[in-house]
Design a protein around this motif. Structure first.
Motif, PDB file in Angstrom:
ATOM      1  N   ASP A 183      42.770  40.943  50.626  1.00 21.81           N
ATOM      2  CA  ASP A 183      41.828  40.667  50.117  1.00 21.81           C
ATOM      3  C   ASP A 183      41.021  41.970  49.989  1.00 21.81           C
ATOM      4  OD1 ASP A 183      40.749  42.053  53.095  1.00 21.81           O
ATOM      5  OD2 ASP A 183      40.729  39.755  53.992  1.00 21.81           O
ATOM      6  N   VAL A 184      39.809  42.319  49.383  1.00 19.36           N
ATOM      7  CA  VAL A 184      39.550  43.513  48.939  1.00 19.36           C
ATOM      8  C   VAL A 184      40.006  44.558  50.543  1.00 19.36           C
ATOM      9  CG1 VAL A 184      37.344  45.257  48.950  1.00 19.36           C
ATOM     10  CG2 VAL A 184      37.677  42.822  47.782  1.00 19.36           C
ATOM     11  N   ASP A 185      39.682  44.321  51.922  1.00 20.30           N
ATOM     12  CA  ASP A 185      39.599  44.995  53.048  1.00 20.30           C
ATOM     13  C   ASP A 185      40.871  45.303  53.386  1.00 20.30           C
ATOM     14  OD1 ASP A 185      37.128  44.733  53.841  1.00 20.30           O
ATOM     15  OD2 ASP A 185      37.417  43.155  55.292  1.00 20.30           O
ATOM     16  N   ARG A 188      42.158  48.099  50.921  1.00 23.60           N
ATOM     17  CA  ARG A 188      41.793  49.625  51.297  1.00 23.60           C
ATOM     18  C   ARG A 188      43.133  49.427  52.624  1.00 23.60           C
ATOM     19  NH1 ARG A 188      35.440  48.046  51.777  1.00 23.60           N
ATOM     20  NH2 ARG A 188      34.522  48.579  49.461  1.00 23.60           N
ATOM     21  N   GLN A 212      42.644  48.202  40.104  1.00 26.98           N
ATOM     22  CA  GLN A 212      41.934  48.775  41.098  1.00 26.98           C
ATOM     23  C   GLN A 212      43.030  49.540  42.374  1.00 26.98           C
ATOM     24  OE1 GLN A 212      38.737  46.972  42.379  1.00 26.98           O
ATOM     25  NE2 GLN A 212      38.119  47.965  43.433  1.00 26.98           N
TER      26      GLN A 212
END
Length: 260
Positions: A183-185, A188, A212
């Motif tokens: 996921d996005v986290d 990161r 990205q």
């Protein structure tokens, strides 16, 4: 011994799987702390490169050279390559039933420490560091006491690979689609960990199509693998061009430009 200062040196590496040649000839240097992104269409040989470097028995190196520092990777068994400072993640990390995650990682860490001439970590020090690293990666500490990857989601498996990477501190890491299932986290967390480890000298070859994340990683170079060779080396614009047009159209465009 080579006089080249590169951490990893590949020279005309050819790799076969059974009777099929997957990597025709790969020549590449990777410097300490350098980050290279490897892109390529399905079947171009990206995962083959990582698994061949790791010493997977199904990937036969037919010819060429692979040096990690001044050590001949191809003369080593798989566990010796890991002890020398090579880390290769799985595109699809497997379960290891019956083996506790904390025991698995601590055993691996202490094997690497022994190869470096360092004292082994005791259980208390390991667990303290492992819990802190797991927290940074968004991985529940309870995962440490469970069998390796058993019942883990796709994203949890990838975070567990990152946990191993963080704690083992290799010289070179090959990460195969580490963003897959994240996921996005999670993405990161990948970027944050890679940034920290690069600053400490770890070099990376990262296989990804996720623009990205690639932009966030700020790679030193982007490589396009095609038909078993590195067909193109560029900067972020190469990754953006591939993302816009796809591999087939990008390759056709490059071929037309070369003929003009």
């Amino acid at each position: 011994m080579s006089s080249n200062s590169a951490l990893l040196q590949l020279r005309e590496l050819r790799v076969d799987i059974g009777e099929r040649t997957v990597l025709q000839s790969v020549t590449l240097d990777v410097q300490p702390g350098e980050l290279l992104v490897l892109m390529g269409a399905n079947g171009s040989g990206k995962s083959t490169l990582g698994l061949a470097l790791a010493g997977h028995p199904q990937y036969q190196v037919v010819s060429g050279q692979a040096l990690l520092g001044d050590q001949d990777l191809l003369a080593m068994q798989a566990h010796e390559r890991a002890r020398a400072g090579l880390f290769v993640s799985f595109q699809a990390p497997p379960d290891v039933p019956g083996v506790k995650n904390n025991l698995f990682i601590r055993t691996a860490i202490n094997a690497v420490r022994q190869a470096r001439g360092e004292e082994p970590q005791d259980a208390f020090d390991f667990l303290s560091g492992a819990k802190a690293a797991a927290k940074d990666l968004g991985l529940p500490a309870t995962m440490l006491s469970r069998p390796v990857n058993e019942g883990f989601s796709g994203g949890e498996r990838k975070r567990n690979e990152l946990l191993q990477l963080s704690l083992m501190q290799p010289k070179l890491a090959v990460l195969d689609e580490i963003d897959s299932g994240m996921d996005v986290d999670g993405v990161r967390a990948v970027v944050k960990l890679v940034e920290r480890m690069r600053a400490e000298g770890t070099a990376f070859i990262i296989i990804s199509h996720y623009l990205q994340m690639i932009e966030s990683l700020k790679p030193d170079a982007v490589l396009r693998l095609d038909q078993g060779t590195i067909a193109e080396r560029g900067d972020m614009e190469l990754a953006r061009s591939i993302a816009r047009s796809g591999f087939k159209q990008h390759a056709a465009s490059m071929a037309a430009t070369a003929e003009a």
